[in-house]
Design an enzyme around this catalytic site. Structure first.
Site, PDB file in Angstrom:
ATOM      1  CG  ASN A 271      -6.778  -0.914   1.695  1.00 50.32           C
ATOM      2  OD1 ASN A 271      -6.110  -0.513   0.734  1.00 50.32           O
ATOM      3  ND2 ASN A 271      -6.237  -1.405   2.791  1.00 50.32           N
TER       4      ASN A 271
ATOM      5  CG  HIS B   8      -3.339   3.373   2.479  1.00 46.51           C
ATOM      6  ND1 HIS B   8      -3.931   2.975   1.291  1.00 46.51           N
ATOM      7  CD2 HIS B   8      -3.238   2.249   3.239  1.00 46.51           C
ATOM      8  CE1 HIS B   8      -4.159   1.670   1.348  1.00 46.51           C
ATOM      9  NE2 HIS B   8      -3.758   1.210   2.507  1.00 46.51           N
TER      10      HIS B   8
ATOM     11  CB  CYS C 117      -0.943   0.017   1.188  1.00 44.46           C
ATOM     12  SG  CYS C 117      -1.939  -1.458   1.313  1.00 44.46           S
TER      13      CYS C 117
HETATM   14  O1  UT7 Z   1      -3.588  -1.374   3.610  1.00 44.64           O
HETATM   15  C1  UT7 Z   1      -3.174  -1.998   4.775  1.00 44.64           C
HETATM   16  C2  UT7 Z   1      -4.070  -3.171   5.002  1.00 44.64           C
HETATM   17  N1  UT7 Z   1      -4.622  -3.384   6.253  1.00 44.64           N
HETATM   18  C3  UT7 Z   1      -5.279  -2.541   7.072  1.00 44.64           C
HETATM   19  O2  UT7 Z   1      -5.297  -1.367   6.929  1.00 44.64           O
HETATM   20  C4  UT7 Z   1      -6.015  -3.175   8.182  1.00 44.64           C
HETATM   21  C5  UT7 Z   1      -5.831  -2.520   9.515  1.00 44.64           C
HETATM   22  N2  UT7 Z   1      -6.761  -3.118  10.466  1.00 44.64           N
HETATM   23  C6  UT7 Z   1      -8.062  -2.776  10.524  1.00 44.64           C
HETATM   24  O3  UT7 Z   1      -8.518  -1.927   9.782  1.00 44.64           O
HETATM   25  C7  UT7 Z   1      -8.905  -3.444  11.595  1.00 44.64           C
HETATM   26  O4  UT7 Z   1      -8.082  -4.179  12.451  1.00 44.64           O
HETATM   27  C8  UT7 Z   1     -10.031  -4.365  11.013  1.00 44.64           C
HETATM   28  C9  UT7 Z   1     -11.087  -3.511  10.334  1.00 44.64           C
HETATM   29  C10 UT7 Z   1      -9.438  -5.346  10.042  1.00 44.64           C
HETATM   30  C11 UT7 Z   1     -10.698  -5.110  12.149  1.00 44.64           C
HETATM   31  O5  UT7 Z   1     -11.235  -4.199  13.091  1.00 44.64           O
HETATM   32  P1  UT7 Z   1     -10.911  -4.358  14.646  1.00 44.64           P
HETATM   33  O6  UT7 Z   1     -11.636  -3.288  15.340  1.00 44.64           O
HETATM   34  O7  UT7 Z   1      -9.417  -4.421  14.808  1.00 44.64           O
HETATM   35  O8  UT7 Z   1     -11.607  -5.745  14.957  1.00 44.64           O
HETATM   36  P2  UT7 Z   1     -10.961  -7.078  15.560  1.00 44.64           P
HETATM   37  O9  UT7 Z   1     -10.124  -7.753  14.530  1.00 44.64           O
HETATM   38  O10 UT7 Z   1     -10.358  -6.773  16.908  1.00 44.64           O
HETATM   39  O11 UT7 Z   1     -12.253  -7.930  15.807  1.00 44.64           O
HETATM   40  C12 UT7 Z   1     -13.259  -7.541  16.741  1.00 44.64           C
HETATM   41  C13 UT7 Z   1     -14.392  -8.553  16.643  1.00 44.64           C
HETATM   42  C14 UT7 Z   1     -13.926 -10.000  16.673  1.00 44.64           C
HETATM   43  O12 UT7 Z   1     -14.920 -10.760  17.387  1.00 44.64           O
HETATM   44  P3  UT7 Z   1     -14.672 -11.162  18.939  1.00 44.64           P
HETATM   45  O13 UT7 Z   1     -13.418 -11.980  18.931  1.00 44.64           O
HETATM   46  O14 UT7 Z   1     -14.538  -9.853  19.658  1.00 44.64           O
HETATM   47  O15 UT7 Z   1     -15.914 -11.917  19.249  1.00 44.64           O
HETATM   48  C15 UT7 Z   1     -13.955 -10.427  15.230  1.00 44.64           C
HETATM   49  O16 UT7 Z   1     -14.145 -11.806  15.061  1.00 44.64           O
HETATM   50  O17 UT7 Z   1     -15.076  -8.395  15.400  1.00 44.64           O
HETATM   51  C16 UT7 Z   1     -15.146  -9.652  14.708  1.00 44.64           C
HETATM   52  N3  UT7 Z   1     -15.096  -9.415  13.277  1.00 44.64           N
HETATM   53  C17 UT7 Z   1     -16.179  -9.155  12.529  1.00 44.64           C
HETATM   54  N4  UT7 Z   1     -17.481  -9.066  12.843  1.00 44.64           N
HETATM   55  C18 UT7 Z   1     -18.342  -8.765  11.850  1.00 44.64           C
HETATM   56  C19 UT7 Z   1     -14.007  -9.376  12.465  1.00 44.64           C
HETATM   57  N5  UT7 Z   1     -14.366  -9.095  11.213  1.00 44.64           N
HETATM   58  C20 UT7 Z   1     -15.709  -8.958  11.228  1.00 44.64           C
HETATM   59  C21 UT7 Z   1     -16.654  -8.667  10.222  1.00 44.64           C
HETATM   60  N6  UT7 Z   1     -17.956  -8.568  10.576  1.00 44.64           N
HETATM   61  N7  UT7 Z   1     -16.315  -8.461   8.944  1.00 44.64           N
END
Ligand code: UT7
Length: 326
Positions: free
Chosen positions: A283, A253, A113
């Site tokens: 993204n 980004h 990215c």
């Molecule tokens: O270009 C560079 C590429 N990458 C990025 O920029 C990604 C950077 N990271 C992020 O943007 C965030 O970490 C995400 C959007 C990917 C995830 O958000 P988060 O607030 O960090 O969520 P998390 O991974 O801590 O997950 C929180 C909860 C989990 O459930 P439990 O364990 O709390 O029960 C996940 O299983 O949300 C759940 N979860 C979802 N729920 C509904 C994860 N993905 C989803 C989803 N829909 N799509």
């Protein structure tokens, strides 16, 4: 050293739109979660017969038109991408042929990215050294081809598209003032595609184990991004000798609205001074900054003499920021 700046911009996204509601039918997710956690509402997806060079071509034609430069006069083409049409030849060579830019040297640059900022830094240095007089720099991605649409942690994030700029000489006092590039290879495993390279060549097993798709430790990448976006932008501003209160537009980004808001907080900039379009495109990796920039120009949000900061982060791990006067 002459001043080098952006003399043309263009963007292209494929027609097909994948909304959060469409994703609700594919994985266990919902619109409300995606919007509150990422800010994304929809993303564009390439048609079956479109590859990265096709998207790059559309954006490049528009950028060349806006720069009033003929393809045969282009001297350098760099394409930033992690989704090349094929391993080789490079997507830049495929684009060169498609454009009829016969005089141009052409190569791809891989910095995920951050690829567009890395490519700008490379092209600007080559122009400032006098090696070339102009360059076409493109960020183009078909991330839908490397996205696992059964993995809700990643498939909600990514979209396809391309953005392009033409670089050339500009009046003294304008153009690129500074670059800040960085990498931390120890974070590589946090965001990668493990299969298909020389370490783990493509095989029935790699297909079976989905090793050709993006894998990401979202939370770890998030923490890194929140830290690095602000600090990289600050460092680029320091090198340029510009105070953050004099920034007219931040073009970050487009990964996650919460990451962008954290950067705005650190730079003490209001949201009006930031180009945000991730709600419509998601993204698009190396394409996200040039798409946002081209759209900002199209919307009349960039005026002559404005101070712009471009900043991104991504796989590698990598990061990059640049300060320029429009
Ligand atoms: O270009 C560079 C590429 N990458 C990025 O920029 C990604 C950077 N990271 C992020 O943007 C965030 O970490 C995400 C959007 C990917 C995830 O958000 P988060 O607030 O960090 O969520 P998390 O991974 O801590 O997950 C929180 C909860 C989990 O459930 P439990 O364990 O709390 O029960 C996940 O299983 O949300 C759940 N979860 C979802 N729920 C509904 C994860 N993905 C989803 C989803 N829909 N799509």
């Amino acid at each position: 050293m002459k001043a080098v700046g952006i003399i043309g911009t263009g963007m292209y996204v494929p027609e097909r739109i994948l909304t959060n509601h469409d994703l609700e039918k594919m994985v266990d997710t919902n619109d409300e979660w995606i919007v509150t956690r990422t800010g994304i509402r929809e993303r564009h997806i390439a048609a079956e017969n479109q590859a990265t060079s096709d998207l790059a071509h559309e954006a490049a034609v528009r950028a060349l038109e806006s720069a009033k430069l003929k393809p045969e006069d282009v001297e350098l083409i760099i394409v930033a991408t992690i989704t090349p049409d094929m391993f080789f030849p490079s997507t830049a060579c495929i684009l060169q042929d498609r454009l009829g830019a016969r005089r141009a040297a052409a190569f791809d640059l891989s910095a995920a990215c951050s690829g567009f900022i890395y490519s700008l830094a490379t092209a600007v240095s080559m122009l400032k050294s006098g090696m070339y007089r102009n360059a076409l720099v493109v960020g183009a991605e078909c991330l839908s081809r490397i996205t696992d649409y059964t993995d809700r942690n990643t498939c909600i994030l990514f979209g396809d598209g391309a953005g392009a700029v033409v670089l050339g000489e500009v009046p003294e006092g304008r153009g690129f003032l500074s670059f800040e590039l960085g990498a931390d290879g120890s974070g590589g495993p946090l965001l990668n595609i493990a299969g298909g390279g020389s370490r783990l060549p493509a095989s029935a097993d790699t297909v079976e184990s989905k090793a050709h798709y993006i894998r990401m430790a979202g939370n770890e990448v998030f923490k890194f991004a929140v830290r690095i976006m602000g600090s990289a932008a600050e460092e680029a501003l320091r090198k340029a000798g510009i105070d953050k209160k004099d920034v007219d537009l931040l073009v970050p980004h487009q990964a996650n609205i919460r990451i962008i808001q954290a950067a705005l907080g650190r730079l003490e900039l209001p949201e009006e001074k930031c180009m945000i379009n991730l709600d419509r495109y998601g993204n698009a990796s190396a394409a996200s900054i040039p798409i946002a920039l081209a759209e900002a120009v199209e919307q009349g949000r960039v005026r002559e003499g404005d101070c712009l900061v471009l900043v991104g982060f991504g796989g590698g791990l990598t990061w990059g920021a640049s300060v320029l006067i429009w």
